[in-house]
Design a protein around this motif. Structure first.
Motif, PDB file in Angstrom:
ATOM      1  N   GLN A 269       0.836  -1.205   0.000  1.00  0.00           N
ATOM      2  CA  GLN A 269       0.000   0.000   0.000  1.00  0.00           C
ATOM      3  C   GLN A 269       0.868   1.250   0.000  1.00  0.00           C
ATOM      4  O   GLN A 269       0.604   2.210  -0.734  1.00  0.00           O
ATOM      5  N   ASN A 270       1.926   1.255   0.805  1.00  0.00           N
ATOM      6  CA  ASN A 270       2.839   2.396   0.815  1.00  0.00           C
ATOM      7  C   ASN A 270       3.538   2.557  -0.534  1.00  0.00           C
ATOM      8  O   ASN A 270       3.708   3.676  -1.025  1.00  0.00           O
ATOM      9  N   LEU A 271       3.923   1.431  -1.139  1.00  0.00           N
ATOM     10  CA  LEU A 271       4.550   1.485  -2.458  1.00  0.00           C
ATOM     11  C   LEU A 271       3.588   2.076  -3.480  1.00  0.00           C
ATOM     12  O   LEU A 271       3.999   2.852  -4.350  1.00  0.00           O
ATOM     13  N   SER A 272       2.314   1.748  -3.375  1.00  0.00           N
ATOM     14  CA  SER A 272       1.335   2.215  -4.358  1.00  0.00           C
ATOM     15  C   SER A 272       1.163   3.729  -4.331  1.00  0.00           C
ATOM     16  O   SER A 272       0.630   4.306  -5.278  1.00  0.00           O
ATOM     17  N   ASN A 273       1.610   4.376  -3.261  1.00  0.00           N
ATOM     18  CA  ASN A 273       1.530   5.833  -3.162  1.00  0.00           C
ATOM     19  C   ASN A 273       2.841   6.530  -3.518  1.00  0.00           C
ATOM     20  O   ASN A 273       2.913   7.760  -3.453  1.00  0.00           O
ATOM     21  N   ASP A 274       3.845   5.753  -3.888  1.00  0.00           N
ATOM     22  CA  ASP A 274       5.162   6.312  -4.193  1.00  0.00           C
ATOM     23  C   ASP A 274       5.176   6.915  -5.593  1.00  0.00           C
ATOM     24  O   ASP A 274       4.882   6.224  -6.573  1.00  0.00           O
ATOM     25  N   PRO A 275       5.495   8.208  -5.741  1.00  0.00           N
ATOM     26  CA  PRO A 275       5.442   8.865  -7.051  1.00  0.00           C
ATOM     27  C   PRO A 275       6.329   8.213  -8.103  1.00  0.00           C
ATOM     28  O   PRO A 275       5.940   8.131  -9.279  1.00  0.00           O
ATOM     29  N   THR A 276       7.504   7.751  -7.711  1.00  0.00           N
ATOM     30  CA  THR A 276       8.405   7.115  -8.678  1.00  0.00           C
ATOM     31  C   THR A 276       7.794   5.824  -9.215  1.00  0.00           C
ATOM     32  O   THR A 276       7.808   5.561 -10.423  1.00  0.00           O
TER      33      THR A 276
END
Length: 316
Positions: A269-276
């Protein structure tokens, strides 16, 4: 609190350890292997490597990719299902597994795994040649209903595109003939060459031909209109409840510890919010479409019902 952290003496500790795979408080304590059941370089491999290459800051360990292709993804998934349910093996599924299950290609099913998170979605489109007597979806429906069985549509027989075409036909009471091609690029080229009337395509395979005037997008399978195709209506707008995307999600072997599932879900979930990460997925022709364990399980449950209903239609 897990079995490993409880103070249980002698035989009781042995029984508890056998009952559920032990999971340390600091999970993960070593790399988590990622079985991608497709060949290197394809859509699943490309997108899942983006997950693996970007997950370490959020998970705390690396996620090395192991490609195990074969038989529509079922060889690798079978291997994944046999791995220890200890939280240190994950794999990837998409709608192809549900189609393979429904048509008898494999005995393996999505619920033989623990769904952790849906990560990406690649919207599918109904694409038409420009020399047809219709240039809108409504025109297609009118023509197809007046000429049942006349139109041909390019799909991968027994695969996700076949499923999607059958779902459109069911929703709008259409009757067309399915023509099989190995991949999206092959059937889109056949459509451009005049060998088909329609095809299931996507942005990466079809947009250039639409922009050149060789093809037209009649409808998008996304839930909302896409920035790349703002003038193309969705199938939902056109009167159905269809959400036709190829979605790719992460699963663990059945029985994986709840702690491991929760930690990985949070990391994804945190990765899914990462702009890169979002930019890299968009550049690969897909969208980040995170759904956690509950949402992903509900999605697969509903989709499986549709696939089972259409199994006879899509059987190769």
């Amino acid at each position: 609190m897990t079995y490993m952290t409880r103070t249980i003496a002698g035989f009781g500790l042995a029984i508890a350890t056998l009952a559920q795979p032990a999971i340390a408080q600091g999970y993960p304590e070593k790399p988590v292997e990622f079985i991608v059941p497709w060949s290197p370089g394809g859509g699943s491999d490309t997108l899942m490597r983006l997950v693996a290459n970007n997950i370490t800051p959020f998970l705390g360990e690396e996620m090395p990719v192991i490609n195990i292709p074969g038989v529509g993804g079922t060889v690798g998934l079978t291997e994944a299902s046999r791995r220890a349910a200890d939280g240190y093996t994950v794999s990837q599924v998409h709608e192809g597994l549900l189609a393979a299950t429904a048509t008898g290609l494999t005995d393996l099913a999505w619920d033989d795994f623990e769904p952790i998170a849906l990560m990406t979605a690649s919207a599918q489109f109904l694409v038409a040649a420009t020399d047809q007597p219709y240039d809108t979806f409504e025109g297609l429906v009118e023509y197809a209903q007046a000429n049942p069985g006349e139109l041909t549509i390019g799909v991968t027989l027994g695969g996700v595109p076949h499923l999607h075409a059958a779902m459109i036909a069911e929703a709008f009471d259409l009757d067309w003939r399915y023509v099989g091609y190995e991949g999206t690029g092959e059937r889109v080229r056949a459509l451009v060459g005049g060998n088909l009337d329609l095809a299931i395509g996507d942005i990466s395979s079809s947009l250039q031909f639409v922009e050149n005037g060789d093809l037209v997008f009649l409808a998008a399978g996304s839930t909302e209109r896409l920035p790349q195709t703002p003038d193309v209506p969705t199938l939902m707008e056109l009167g159905s409840d269809l959400d036709l995307s190829i979605t790719r999600g992460i699963v663990m072997p059945k029985g994986a510890p709840d702690d491991a599932q929760a930690v990985l879900e949070a990391a994804l979930q945190n990765l899914s919010n990462d702009p890169t990460f979002i930019e890299q997925v968009n550049n690969a022709g897909a969208d980040v479409a995170f759904r956690g364990q509950d949402g992903y399980t509900a999605y697969l449950t509903n989709l499986a019902a549709s696939v089972d209903r259409l199994a006879e239609v899509i059987a190769p």
